[in-house]
Design a protein around this motif. Structure first.
Motif, PDB file in Angstrom:
ATOM      1  N   THR A   1      -8.246  -6.027   6.418  1.00  0.00           N
ATOM      2  CA  THR A   1      -9.256  -6.468   7.371  1.00  0.00           C
ATOM      3  C   THR A   1     -10.139  -7.538   6.743  1.00  0.00           C
ATOM      4  O   THR A   1     -10.681  -7.351   5.662  1.00  0.00           O
ATOM      5  N   GLY A   2     -10.280  -8.660   7.427  1.00  0.00           N
ATOM      6  CA  GLY A   2     -11.131  -9.732   6.938  1.00  0.00           C
ATOM      7  C   GLY A   2     -10.446 -10.734   6.047  1.00  0.00           C
ATOM      8  O   GLY A   2     -11.045 -11.747   5.690  1.00  0.00           O
ATOM      9  N   SER A   3      -9.200 -10.504   5.654  1.00  0.00           N
ATOM     10  CA  SER A   3      -8.493 -11.441   4.790  1.00  0.00           C
ATOM     11  C   SER A   3      -7.909 -12.563   5.637  1.00  0.00           C
ATOM     12  O   SER A   3      -7.495 -12.352   6.781  1.00  0.00           O
ATOM     13  N   ASP A   4      -7.850 -13.775   5.058  1.00  0.00           N
ATOM     14  CA  ASP A   4      -7.205 -14.865   5.767  1.00  0.00           C
ATOM     15  C   ASP A   4      -5.693 -14.695   5.690  1.00  0.00           C
ATOM     16  O   ASP A   4      -5.180 -13.886   4.907  1.00  0.00           O
ATOM     17  N   PRO A   5      -4.906 -15.433   6.495  1.00  0.00           N
ATOM     18  CA  PRO A   5      -3.451 -15.235   6.520  1.00  0.00           C
ATOM     19  C   PRO A   5      -2.788 -15.403   5.162  1.00  0.00           C
ATOM     20  O   PRO A   5      -1.874 -14.645   4.816  1.00  0.00           O
ATOM     21  N   ALA A   6      -3.244 -16.392   4.395  1.00  0.00           N
ATOM     22  CA  ALA A   6      -2.629 -16.613   3.085  1.00  0.00           C
ATOM     23  C   ALA A   6      -2.872 -15.425   2.155  1.00  0.00           C
ATOM     24  O   ALA A   6      -1.962 -14.964   1.457  1.00  0.00           O
ATOM     25  N   MET A   7      -4.105 -14.926   2.149  1.00  0.00           N
ATOM     26  CA  MET A   7      -4.409 -13.799   1.283  1.00  0.00           C
ATOM     27  C   MET A   7      -3.727 -12.524   1.778  1.00  0.00           C
ATOM     28  O   MET A   7      -3.289 -11.695   0.974  1.00  0.00           O
ATOM     29  N   THR A   8      -3.619 -12.398   3.091  1.00  0.00           N
ATOM     30  CA  THR A   8      -2.909 -11.244   3.643  1.00  0.00           C
ATOM     31  C   THR A   8      -1.459 -11.237   3.184  1.00  0.00           C
ATOM     32  O   THR A   8      -0.912 -10.200   2.794  1.00  0.00           O
ATOM     33  N   TYR A   9      -0.843 -12.392   3.218  1.00  0.00           N
ATOM     34  CA  TYR A   9       0.548 -12.492   2.767  1.00  0.00           C
ATOM     35  C   TYR A   9       0.671 -12.112   1.295  1.00  0.00           C
ATOM     36  O   TYR A   9       1.578 -11.378   0.895  1.00  0.00           O
ATOM     37  N   ASP A  10      -0.252 -12.600   0.471  1.00  0.00           N
ATOM     38  CA  ASP A  10      -0.200 -12.290  -0.968  1.00  0.00           C
ATOM     39  C   ASP A  10      -0.361 -10.788  -1.204  1.00  0.00           C
ATOM     40  O   ASP A  10       0.341 -10.210  -2.049  1.00  0.00           O
ATOM     41  N   LEU A  11      -1.275 -10.145  -0.464  1.00  0.00           N
ATOM     42  CA  LEU A  11      -1.505  -8.721  -0.667  1.00  0.00           C
ATOM     43  C   LEU A  11      -0.289  -7.893  -0.238  1.00  0.00           C
ATOM     44  O   LEU A  11       0.128  -6.967  -0.940  1.00  0.00           O
ATOM     45  N   VAL A  12       0.293  -8.229   0.925  1.00  0.00           N
ATOM     46  CA  VAL A  12       1.469  -7.491   1.385  1.00  0.00           C
ATOM     47  C   VAL A  12       2.632  -7.712   0.435  1.00  0.00           C
ATOM     48  O   VAL A  12       3.388  -6.783   0.110  1.00  0.00           O
ATOM     49  N   ASN A  13       2.802  -8.945  -0.030  1.00  0.00           N
ATOM     50  CA  ASN A  13       3.881  -9.242  -0.965  1.00  0.00           C
ATOM     51  C   ASN A  13       3.701  -8.478  -2.267  1.00  0.00           C
ATOM     52  O   ASN A  13       4.684  -7.995  -2.868  1.00  0.00           O
TER      53      ASN A  13
ATOM     54  N   LEU B   1      -1.037  -9.318  11.932  1.00  0.00           N
ATOM     55  CA  LEU B   1      -0.302  -9.889  10.810  1.00  0.00           C
ATOM     56  C   LEU B   1       0.285 -11.225  11.230  1.00  0.00           C
ATOM     57  O   LEU B   1       0.662 -11.423  12.394  1.00  0.00           O
ATOM     58  N   SER B   2       0.384 -12.142  10.281  1.00  0.00           N
ATOM     59  CA  SER B   2       1.106 -13.383  10.531  1.00  0.00           C
ATOM     60  C   SER B   2       2.608 -13.115  10.506  1.00  0.00           C
ATOM     61  O   SER B   2       3.063 -12.065  10.045  1.00  0.00           O
ATOM     62  N   GLU B   3       3.370 -14.083  10.978  1.00  0.00           N
ATOM     63  CA  GLU B   3       4.825 -13.917  11.005  1.00  0.00           C
ATOM     64  C   GLU B   3       5.388 -13.766   9.602  1.00  0.00           C
ATOM     65  O   GLU B   3       6.296 -12.968   9.362  1.00  0.00           O
ATOM     66  N   GLU B   4       4.834 -14.513   8.650  1.00  0.00           N
ATOM     67  CA  GLU B   4       5.328 -14.440   7.274  1.00  0.00           C
ATOM     68  C   GLU B   4       5.058 -13.075   6.660  1.00  0.00           C
ATOM     69  O   GLU B   4       5.915 -12.503   5.972  1.00  0.00           O
ATOM     70  N   ALA B   5       3.847 -12.539   6.890  1.00  0.00           N
ATOM     71  CA  ALA B   5       3.524 -11.212   6.352  1.00  0.00           C
ATOM     72  C   ALA B   5       4.316 -10.125   7.069  1.00  0.00           C
ATOM     73  O   ALA B   5       4.737  -9.141   6.456  1.00  0.00           O
ATOM     74  N   PHE B   6       4.538 -10.289   8.356  1.00  0.00           N
ATOM     75  CA  PHE B   6       5.310  -9.306   9.119  1.00  0.00           C
ATOM     76  C   PHE B   6       6.736  -9.203   8.584  1.00  0.00           C
ATOM     77  O   PHE B   6       7.316  -8.111   8.523  1.00  0.00           O
ATOM     78  N   ASP B   7       7.304 -10.322   8.166  1.00  0.00           N
ATOM     79  CA  ASP B   7       8.687 -10.333   7.667  1.00  0.00           C
ATOM     80  C   ASP B   7       8.840  -9.639   6.323  1.00  0.00           C
ATOM     81  O   ASP B   7       9.964  -9.457   5.847  1.00  0.00           O
ATOM     82  N   LEU B   8       7.743  -9.253   5.693  1.00  0.00           N
ATOM     83  CA  LEU B   8       7.822  -8.574   4.401  1.00  0.00           C
ATOM     84  C   LEU B   8       8.050  -7.070   4.536  1.00  0.00           C
ATOM     85  O   LEU B   8       8.408  -6.416   3.560  1.00  0.00           O
ATOM     86  N   PHE B   9       7.838  -6.524   5.714  1.00  0.00           N
ATOM     87  CA  PHE B   9       7.975  -5.080   5.904  1.00  0.00           C
ATOM     88  C   PHE B   9       9.436  -4.703   6.126  1.00  0.00           C
ATOM     89  O   PHE B   9      10.240  -5.499   6.630  1.00  0.00           O
ATOM     90  N   ASP B  10       9.781  -3.475   5.771  1.00  0.00           N
ATOM     91  CA  ASP B  10      11.142  -2.964   5.956  1.00  0.00           C
ATOM     92  C   ASP B  10      11.299  -2.285   7.313  1.00  0.00           C
ATOM     93  O   ASP B  10      12.277  -2.513   8.016  1.00  0.00           O
ATOM     94  N   ARG B  11      10.349  -1.431   7.675  1.00  0.00           N
ATOM     95  CA  ARG B  11      10.414  -0.699   8.932  1.00  0.00           C
ATOM     96  C   ARG B  11       9.026  -0.705   9.572  1.00  0.00           C
ATOM     97  O   ARG B  11       8.020  -0.841   8.871  1.00  0.00           O
ATOM     98  N   ILE B  12       8.985  -0.530  10.890  1.00  0.00           N
ATOM     99  CA  ILE B  12       7.709  -0.488  11.587  1.00  0.00           C
ATOM    100  C   ILE B  12       7.724   0.667  12.588  1.00  0.00           C
ATOM    101  O   ILE B  12       8.784   1.103  13.050  1.00  0.00           O
ATOM    102  N   ILE B  13       6.535   1.153  12.879  1.00  0.00           N
ATOM    103  CA  ILE B  13       6.306   2.132  13.941  1.00  0.00           C
ATOM    104  C   ILE B  13       5.315   1.508  14.906  1.00  0.00           C
ATOM    105  O   ILE B  13       4.215   1.114  14.510  1.00  0.00           O
ATOM    106  N   LEU B  14       5.707   1.382  16.177  1.00  0.00           N
ATOM    107  CA  LEU B  14       4.870   0.770  17.203  1.00  0.00           C
ATOM    108  C   LEU B  14       4.359   1.871  18.134  1.00  0.00           C
ATOM    109  O   LEU B  14       5.150   2.616  18.721  1.00  0.00           O
ATOM    110  N   LEU B  15       3.042   1.952  18.267  1.00  0.00           N
ATOM    111  CA  LEU B  15       2.408   2.963  19.110  1.00  0.00           C
ATOM    112  C   LEU B  15       1.734   2.293  20.303  1.00  0.00           C
ATOM    113  O   LEU B  15       1.115   1.227  20.166  1.00  0.00           O
ATOM    114  N   GLY B  16       1.841   2.925  21.448  1.00  0.00           N
ATOM    115  CA  GLY B  16       1.158   2.479  22.642  1.00  0.00           C
ATOM    116  C   GLY B  16       0.438   3.651  23.290  1.00  0.00           C
ATOM    117  O   GLY B  16       1.090   4.580  23.765  1.00  0.00           O
TER     118      GLY B  16
END
Length: 888
Positions: free
Chosen positions: A65-77, A97-112
């Motif tokens: 929360t509060g991180s810019d996209p570049a920093m978010t990508y670095d943290l997820v990576n 999440l940005s598209e680049e950070a989203f592509d770093l995950f293996d699996r996702i759970i989507l809740l509605g």
């Protein structure tokens, strides 16, 4: 990595710790205090704290929360790299999440709305919903696409001829999908299996294999499997970062995807279809070209080899009690070292108080004068209260450390008893130094008794040390039982008042009512004062009363007794245990142990949330009445406002605007007749041009703006931005995007006139082709990323306060009131208008969005010509982001 580990071992460092700090870019701030680092570095520190532990699963609650996209990508990576190295798992709850950070995950759970809409490989999520009729446009990021569907905003993505599906239909579709069946298959296995995924691993030899299994009825089943038969290029030991595990011979392929197609699960569905499906897939694999994604399973048959490794996870704590306590003591000593300024101030405070007390009672000890002897008795009371209250500054420090303790306790870093013992040990030297300095200053200046070969002074020093340590323990206990600092301070004042009133000094024991004397009997301050007086008057006043019959009136009752003993009887300082000098010490030690045990019990069993509990809760009935009252005031004042506005000629239309208002209240009563719930709606529909306060249009232009920041340590200049030019016209929105290290935020502050310190700013800013005047700040609003608001005001009162102070005097009170109501309505804050700002955290799950809207509303209440917003959508989900941007 081997080279890095080798270097760390040579330097005598923990190689994995150094490696984690290196990949998280924490080496540059490794010697900084945590209070002085940025929010992004705090996120990194949290990740590192989990990474260096022995966790198999790491759970992150909104870590970005509060991180810019570049920093978010670095943290997820980085988190992904730690998971790959440790072979651990990371589970994250995220909003955006940005598209680049989203592509770093293996699996996702989507809740509605709390329902499971999808669980499976990240690569298949978009394709899965495409099969249901939702097509993602190229310009929309995958994360935003999925969140829109979960928020029931997915109609914009539906194909023309596809059926409209609600959440219930989406849930049913998922439960009938192969993704769900494979999840159930993995969960329902009777034996331990390792499941992992690999992408484009070269040199894997696969073959069909027929195996025999037995069901619960011991019936024999013949199954076909695709297994790994050989490995080339040492792929057993080397896997790419895209792979979540290392392949071994004998591993079974349970899923396959060729050229970005959806994953085909080989172990789901009816058993009679397996052979045909496997044969088809195996044939496709033999001729496959391009990108291949495989899901493997391996039976965990290591048996006794893993027993030592899993044995540590079967224990509640990794380290034994003694070792964890030693580690905590070392940490507390480091904290004391970092807070050496505070420790020094406390020592100076002890010296100053000792000098004041010593000079105030200068050379009064040993003089056979009733007033002087009363002063010596008073000195004992002053000493005990002073050394007790010296420990008061520790209370806020204990409260500040408590959230960190809760986090470490819940993560099983250490036992609560280790934490309490560590505080006990580290408080010992501080209490002794303070007692020593205070005692030396007071004792010799006041001329107190030095009899019994100096043992009287040592007894006094030991007594002062026990009182000081008791004070430290009491405030440590209060920090454990108080939910907020205000309550802790109130309890501290109450306890000190009780100690003072029932000390036997302010009120003589004989004057205290019988039903309150038990408080005097258990008061440790009274027993400390009795011990002091017993020592001083027994060894400092040994002469017989016969010599002072005319000077000391109390000697007439006991002429044969020593003067000191007679005074003890006169001052009611003689008790049934006066012949046992160790009793006061035992009482002080007992109280100290009781306070520490109570602190241990509360810290171990109770946790106070970080919500501001000092904010009172709004009574719902009161809220309803206040709201209706505001509606009445609003409606009655509206007509007068319209008349004033038309008479002033500020509006084009001379006809009064059309006002449509409705107030609806729905009350439901329970069996006992009390109102259990209420609901009220209030809507005002009016043309904005008749009611809104006109805004002065401003065109902002800027030319060749540059900002260079000088480093605190290296003194080297770092350029945040350079030669930036542009303009912002009325009625338009200008977005500042890109950059690194907060350069966009720095540019925003410079444009608004809030130039950050510690740097040089150059360039030309113009407002309507002129340089900004002194009142430019009154024409602009600045919504900070994390703004502070008065928690004891409601949202409506916060806006009214802002409008009252920042709107011009020519605007009447009624017009300001109408303006505030319109702002509340525009931002959708009418429902929360009478909620206290500090109690918003106790409401719905959209409180962060409400807080963002409140920050914007407070600025809009000032009717600015230009509104600057710093990260207005950070930390919001897609629906909240859409709501904020639509309002703007």
């Amino acid at each position: 990595m081997r080279k890095f580990f080798a270097y760390a071992l040579v330097e005598g460092q923990d190689p994995f710790l150094e490696y984690v700090m290196q990949i998280l870019d924490l080496k540059k701030i490794e010697n900084f205090r945590v209070s002085g680092i940025s929010d992004t570095d705090r996120d990194k520190l949290t990740i590192a704290e989990l990474a260096v532990g022995t966790y198999s699963v790491m759970v992150y609650d909104q870590p970005l929360t509060g991180s810019d996209p570049a920093m978010t990508y670095d943290l997820v990576n980085t988190i992904r790299a730690v998971c790959r190295v440790q072979q651990s798992s990371a589970v994250m709850a995220l909003n955006h999440l940005s598209e680049e950070a989203f592509d770093l995950f293996d699996r996702i759970i989507l809740l509605g709305e709390g329902h499971l809409l999808y669980q499976g490989p990240r690569q298949d999520a978009v394709t899965y919903f495409a099969q249901l009729g939702y097509m993602k446009p190229p310009h929309v990021e995958s994360w935003e696409f999925l969140q829109d569907i979960a928020a029931e905003n997915g109609m914009q993505y539906q194909l023309p001829r596809s059926n409209i599906q609600g959440l219930e239909e989406l849930v049913e579709c998922y439960y009938s999908s192969d993704h769900y069946l494979d999840v159930i298959r993995v969960i329902g296995k009777s034996k331990e299996f390792i499941t992992y995924w690999v992408e484009s691993e070269p040199g894997i030899g696969l073959s069909l294999k027929e195996s025999t299994t037995f069901n619960s009825n011991n019936a024999e089943n013949q199954e076909m499997e695709v297994v790994v038969t050989k490995l080339l290029n040492k792929s057993r030991y080397i896997s790419g970062i895209e792979s979540s595990g290392n392949i071994q011979v004998g591993d079974v392929v349970t899923g396959i995807s060729i050229n970005e197609e959806p994953m085909q699960y080989l172990a789901t569905g009816p058993i009679f279809d397996h052979k045909q499906r496997l044969t088809k897939v195996f044939s496709a694999l033999r001729h496959a070209q391009g990108h291949i994604r495989l899901q493997f399973e391996r039976s965990d048959n290591k048996g006794n080899e893993d027993e030592p490794r899993w044995e540590q996870f079967q224990r509640p704590y990794v380290q034994p009690w003694s070792k964890s306590t030693k580690t905590l003591i070392q940490r507390q000593l480091r904290i004391l070292k970092q807070l050496h300024v505070l420790s020094t101030l406390r020592v100076i405070q002890a010296c100053i108080l000792g000098i004041f007390a010593g000079t105030l009672f200068y050379k009064l000890g040993g003089q056979y004068n009733l007033q002087h002897m009363n002063s010596v008795r008073a000195l004992g009371f002053v000493n005990t209260m002073s050394i007790l209250l010296i420990n008061m500054p520790q209370l806020p420090l204990y409260m500040l450390q408590r959230p960190t303790f809760y986090k470490h306790r819940d993560r099983r870093f250490f036992r609560t008893s280790s934490y309490v013992v560590a505080h006990c040990v580290t408080n010992l030297p501080q209490a002794f130094i303070e007692a020593l300095l205070y005692s030396v200053c007071v004792y010799f200046l006041a001329g107190l008794a030095m009899g019994n070969n100096g043992l009287v002074f040592l007894d006094y020093l030991f007594q002062m040390f026990l009182v000081a340590y008791f004070g430290s323990s009491i405030f440590f206990f209060l920090s454990a039982v108080a939910s907020i600092p205000e309550i802790a301070n109130a309890l501290a004042g109450l306890i000190v008042s009780i100690f003072l009133l029932f000390s036997g000094f302010v009120i003589y024991p004989s004057n205290i009512p019988q039903y309150w004397r038990w408080l005097m009997q258990i008061n440790p301050i009274r027993w400390a004062n009795i011990s002091f007086c017993d020592q001083q008057f027994s060894y400092g006043y040994k002469e017989s009363c016969i010599k002072y019959l005319n000077q000391l009136t109390f000697c007439k009752a006991n002429p044969e007794m020593a003067s000191g003993k007679a005074y003890l009887i006169y001052a009611e300082l003689v008790t049934s245990v006066s012949g046992k000098p160790y009793v006061p010490y035992m009482i002080l030690i007992g109280w100290t142990l009781l306070a520490l045990l109570m602190a241990l019990m509360f810290l171990n069993n109770i946790e106070f949330s970080q919500i501001s509990q000092s904010v009172p809760q709004i009574n719902e009935r009161k809220f309803s009445k206040n709201y209706l009252h505001d509606v009445e005031v609003y409606s009655s004042s509206l007509h007068g406002y319209i008349e004033d506005s038309i008479e002033s000629g500020r509006y084009k239309s001379l006809e009064p605007p059309k006002l449509a208002s409705s107030s609806k209240i729905v009350l439901s009563e329970g069996e006992n007749g009390s109102v259990e719930s209420w609901r009220e709606e209030f809507r005002v529909e009016v043309e904005s041009e008749h009611l809104t306060i006109p805004v002065t249009p401003i065109t902002l232009t800027f030319l060749d703006l540059s900002f260079a920041r000088s480093g605190k340590v290296t003194k080297e200049e770092g350029i945040d931005f350079e030669n930036v030019s542009g303009y912002a016209k009325p009625g338009t929105m200008l977005a500042l995007v890109g950059g690194a290290n907060g350069s966009a935020a720095t540019l925003l502050k410079c444009l608004s006139g809030r130039i950050p310190p510690g740097g040089s700013f150059t360039g030309d800013i113009r407002v309507n082709s002129t340089k900004p005047s002194a009142d430019f700040s009154r024409s602009v609003g600045y919504a900070e990323q994390l703004d502070a608001h008065q928690p004891y005001l409601t949202i409506r009162e916060s806006l009214q306060f802002s409008a009252s102070l920042r709107l011009t005097n020519g605007i009447s009170k009624t017009r300001r009131h109408i303006h505030v109501e319109l702002v509340l309505d525009q931002l959708g804050l009418q429902y929360y208008a009478n909620h206290l700002v500090g109690s918003l955290r106790d409401g719905t799950g959209k409180t962060y969005e409400v807080a963002k809207k409140l920050t914007i509303a407070v600025e809009l209440a000032a009717n600015p010509s230009i509104l600057f917003l710093e990260e207005p959508i950070s930390g919001l989900d897609s629906s909240g982001t859409s709501a904020i941007l639509s309002i703007l």
